[in-house]
Write a protein that holds these residues in place. Structure first.
Motif, PDB file in Angstrom:
ATOM      1  N   SER A  69       0.918  -1.325   0.074  1.00 56.91           N
ATOM      2  CA  SER A  69       0.022   0.148  -0.152  1.00 56.91           C
ATOM      3  C   SER A  69       0.797   1.238  -0.084  1.00 56.91           C
ATOM      4  N   GLU A  70       0.316   2.314  -0.686  1.00 53.57           N
ATOM      5  CA  GLU A  70       1.066   3.588  -0.548  1.00 53.57           C
ATOM      6  C   GLU A  70       0.927   4.141   0.900  1.00 53.57           C
ATOM      7  N   GLY A  71       2.128   4.744   1.486  1.00 49.26           N
ATOM      8  CA  GLY A  71       2.233   5.299   2.733  1.00 49.26           C
ATOM      9  C   GLY A  71       1.990   6.624   2.553  1.00 49.26           C
ATOM     10  N   GLY A  72       2.371   7.673   3.551  1.00 45.79           N
ATOM     11  CA  GLY A  72       2.226   9.053   3.490  1.00 45.79           C
ATOM     12  C   GLY A  72       1.027   9.485   4.157  1.00 45.79           C
ATOM     13  N   ALA A  73       1.146  10.436   5.450  1.00 46.95           N
ATOM     14  CA  ALA A  73      -0.023  10.921   6.183  1.00 46.95           C
ATOM     15  C   ALA A  73      -1.059  11.694   5.236  1.00 46.95           C
ATOM     16  N   GLY A  74      -2.048  11.164   5.335  1.00 43.51           N
ATOM     17  CA  GLY A  74      -3.405  11.790   4.683  1.00 43.51           C
ATOM     18  C   GLY A  74      -3.389  11.747   3.294  1.00 43.51           C
ATOM     19  N   ARG A  75      -2.919  11.048   2.803  1.00 41.15           N
ATOM     20  CA  ARG A  75      -2.754  10.548   1.278  1.00 41.15           C
ATOM     21  C   ARG A  75      -3.725   9.456   0.810  1.00 41.15           C
ATOM     22  N   GLY A  76      -4.609   9.604  -0.186  1.00 41.91           N
ATOM     23  CA  GLY A  76      -5.190   8.471  -0.909  1.00 41.91           C
ATOM     24  C   GLY A  76      -6.543   8.360  -0.114  1.00 41.91           C
ATOM     25  N   GLY A  77      -7.100   9.171   0.713  1.00 40.08           N
ATOM     26  CA  GLY A  77      -8.205   9.096   1.332  1.00 40.08           C
ATOM     27  C   GLY A  77      -9.265   9.157   0.456  1.00 40.08           C
ATOM     28  N   SER A  78     -10.541   8.388   0.790  1.00 39.35           N
ATOM     29  CA  SER A  78     -11.675   8.684  -0.161  1.00 39.35           C
ATOM     30  C   SER A  78     -12.816   9.413   0.358  1.00 39.35           C
ATOM     31  N   SER A  79     -13.555  10.328  -0.331  1.00 39.70           N
ATOM     32  CA  SER A  79     -14.788  11.188   0.108  1.00 39.70           C
ATOM     33  C   SER A  79     -15.844  10.328   0.494  1.00 39.70           C
ATOM     34  N   ALA A  80     -15.773   9.107   0.070  1.00 41.53           N
ATOM     35  CA  ALA A  80     -17.188   8.297   0.133  1.00 41.53           C
ATOM     36  C   ALA A  80     -16.846   7.009   1.215  1.00 41.53           C
ATOM     37  N   MET A  81     -15.473   6.706   1.332  1.00 39.34           N
ATOM     38  CA  MET A  81     -15.463   5.580   1.984  1.00 39.34           C
ATOM     39  C   MET A  81     -14.472   5.811   3.066  1.00 39.34           C
ATOM     40  N   PRO A  82     -14.505   6.146   4.248  1.00 39.04           N
ATOM     41  CA  PRO A  82     -13.497   6.723   5.307  1.00 39.04           C
ATOM     42  C   PRO A  82     -12.453   5.574   5.443  1.00 39.04           C
ATOM     43  N   HIS A  83     -12.474   4.391   5.258  1.00 40.36           N
ATOM     44  CA  HIS A  83     -11.421   3.316   5.464  1.00 40.36           C
ATOM     45  C   HIS A  83     -10.406   3.254   4.257  1.00 40.36           C
ATOM     46  N   LYS A  84     -10.921   3.817   3.104  1.00 41.66           N
ATOM     47  CA  LYS A  84     -10.270   3.465   1.789  1.00 41.66           C
ATOM     48  C   LYS A  84      -8.942   4.388   1.723  1.00 41.66           C
ATOM     49  N   ARG A  85      -7.959   3.644   1.093  1.00 45.19           N
ATOM     50  CA  ARG A  85      -6.879   4.407   0.815  1.00 45.19           C
ATOM     51  C   ARG A  85      -6.470   4.179  -0.660  1.00 45.19           C
ATOM     52  N   ASN A  86      -6.504   5.218  -1.504  1.00 46.57           N
ATOM     53  CA  ASN A  86      -6.403   4.968  -2.758  1.00 46.57           C
ATOM     54  C   ASN A  86      -4.975   5.180  -3.441  1.00 46.57           C
ATOM     55  N   PRO A  87      -4.375   4.454  -4.196  1.00 50.85           N
ATOM     56  CA  PRO A  87      -3.000   4.393  -4.487  1.00 50.85           C
ATOM     57  C   PRO A  87      -2.840   5.374  -5.550  1.00 50.85           C
ATOM     58  N   VAL A  88      -2.770   6.760  -5.176  1.00 51.18           N
ATOM     59  CA  VAL A  88      -2.850   7.934  -5.970  1.00 51.18           C
ATOM     60  C   VAL A  88      -1.669   8.182  -6.789  1.00 51.18           C
ATOM     61  N   ASP A  89      -0.328   7.809  -6.101  1.00 53.54           N
ATOM     62  CA  ASP A  89       0.770   8.216  -6.822  1.00 53.54           C
ATOM     63  C   ASP A  89       0.989   7.069  -8.072  1.00 53.54           C
ATOM     64  N   SER A  90       0.391   5.739  -7.830  1.00 52.85           N
ATOM     65  CA  SER A  90       0.690   4.876  -8.991  1.00 52.85           C
ATOM     66  C   SER A  90      -0.350   5.149  -9.797  1.00 52.85           C
ATOM     67  N   ILE A  91      -1.338   5.678  -9.648  1.00 56.44           N
ATOM     68  CA  ILE A  91      -2.740   6.155 -10.707  1.00 56.44           C
ATOM     69  C   ILE A  91      -1.887   7.157 -11.542  1.00 56.44           C
ATOM     70  N   LEU A  92      -1.500   8.291 -10.744  1.00 54.22           N
ATOM     71  CA  LEU A  92      -1.133   9.333 -11.619  1.00 54.22           C
ATOM     72  C   LEU A  92       0.252   9.189 -12.419  1.00 54.22           C
ATOM     73  N   VAL A  93       1.010   8.295 -11.989  1.00 59.41           N
ATOM     74  CA  VAL A  93       2.379   7.994 -12.811  1.00 59.41           C
ATOM     75  C   VAL A  93       1.762   7.276 -13.861  1.00 59.41           C
ATOM     76  N   GLY A  94       0.841   6.198 -13.728  1.00 62.30           N
ATOM     77  CA  GLY A  94       0.096   5.511 -14.700  1.00 62.30           C
ATOM     78  C   GLY A  94      -0.392   6.148 -15.966  1.00 62.30           C
ATOM     79  N   ALA A  95      -1.049   7.318 -15.245  1.00 64.21           N
ATOM     80  CA  ALA A  95      -1.632   8.092 -16.403  1.00 64.21           C
ATOM     81  C   ALA A  95      -0.636   9.029 -17.282  1.00 64.21           C
ATOM     82  N   ALA A  96       0.569   9.263 -16.450  1.00 63.69           N
ATOM     83  CA  ALA A  96       1.546  10.031 -17.346  1.00 63.69           C
ATOM     84  C   ALA A  96       2.219   9.019 -18.310  1.00 63.69           C
TER      85      ALA A  96
END
Length: 246
Positions: A69-96
């Protein structure tokens, strides 16, 4: 242009390059696009490499896998699912990384330019080259952050392996039987054992297996920690290569 400086043109270029700490171009740059293509290829390659890392992190972070899982405080939170941590860096790097090939292709397509000065080809390079630089820089920074804070779950990795009932270690079992039975016969024997729901039990129940492997031998063969091959050596080589700056 060099023509505008007359015979002094090359000297002006050399002095200007020296002032900036750059290498002087051996020929006028106007239709000499190879340096641009080299840069585009390097940036495209960087994006592809970062995209590969991001893809694997994203796949391993899936709920049903859950090995990283991706670490880093406060990163990857979901607006709908409080427990969820989205892999935001991997998603954005993949998009690039997905944008890279198209931009590189545009630069290569624009490289055939007319006579001594392009009529559109040179100008077509500006935005895609700038986009490539931005994307590659952002992808490199995000990949570095992603890997620095990456959380690895060895227990989940082992649980995932155990859930397969030892099937990933079929090659290891066959390799231990091959000296006695021959490679083809060992392969067929192990293949038959994989058709049932309990791989280890099927192997123990086979007389040929028991004739050549004890229960302890079989458990050793089914231990994934003993079947890493050259992985450790390759990791050490990769780290040494990276640290050397080669």
């Amino acid at each position: 242009t060099l023509a505008g400086y007359g015979p002094a043109g090359p000297a002006v270029v050399e002095r200007f390059a020296a002032r900036l700490g750059l290498a002087a171009a051996p020929l006028p740059w106007h239709t000499r696009r190879q340096p641009v293509l080299d840069l585009a290829a390097a940036l495209g390659g960087l994006l592809a490499a970062a995209g590969k890392v991001a893809l694997d992190v994203g796949l391993l972070a899936q709920t049903e896998v859950g090995e990283v899982s991706e670490g880093g405080a406060g990163r990857g939170g979901s607006s709908a699912m409080p427990h969820k941590r989205n892999p935001v860096d991997s998603i954005l790097v993949g998009a690039a990384a997905r944008r890279g090939p198209g931009l590189v292709g545009t630069l290569f397509a624009a490289a055939g330019q007319e006579h001594e000065r392009a009529a559109g080809g040179w100008h077509a390079e500006w935005e895609p080259l700038l986009d490539l630089v931005h994307l590659a820089g952002g992808a490199a920074a995000r990949t570095a952050r992603m890997l620095t804070h990456l959380r690895v779950d060895p227990q989940r990795m082992r649980a995932n392996l155990d859930a397969t009932g030892g099937l990933p270690m079929a090659e290891a079992v066959a390799a231990r039987l091959a000296p006695a039975l021959g490679r083809a016969a060992a392969h067929d024997l192990v293949r038959r054992a994989t058709t049932g729901p309990h791989f280890r039990d099927a192997l123990l129940a086979d007389a040929q297996v028991r004739a050549h492997l004890s229960e302890a031998d079989l458990d050793a063969a089914l231990d994934p920690r003993a079947w890493l091959g050259s992985a450790g050596h390759l990791v050490d080589r990769a780290l040494a290569y990276g640290r050397s700056g080669s």
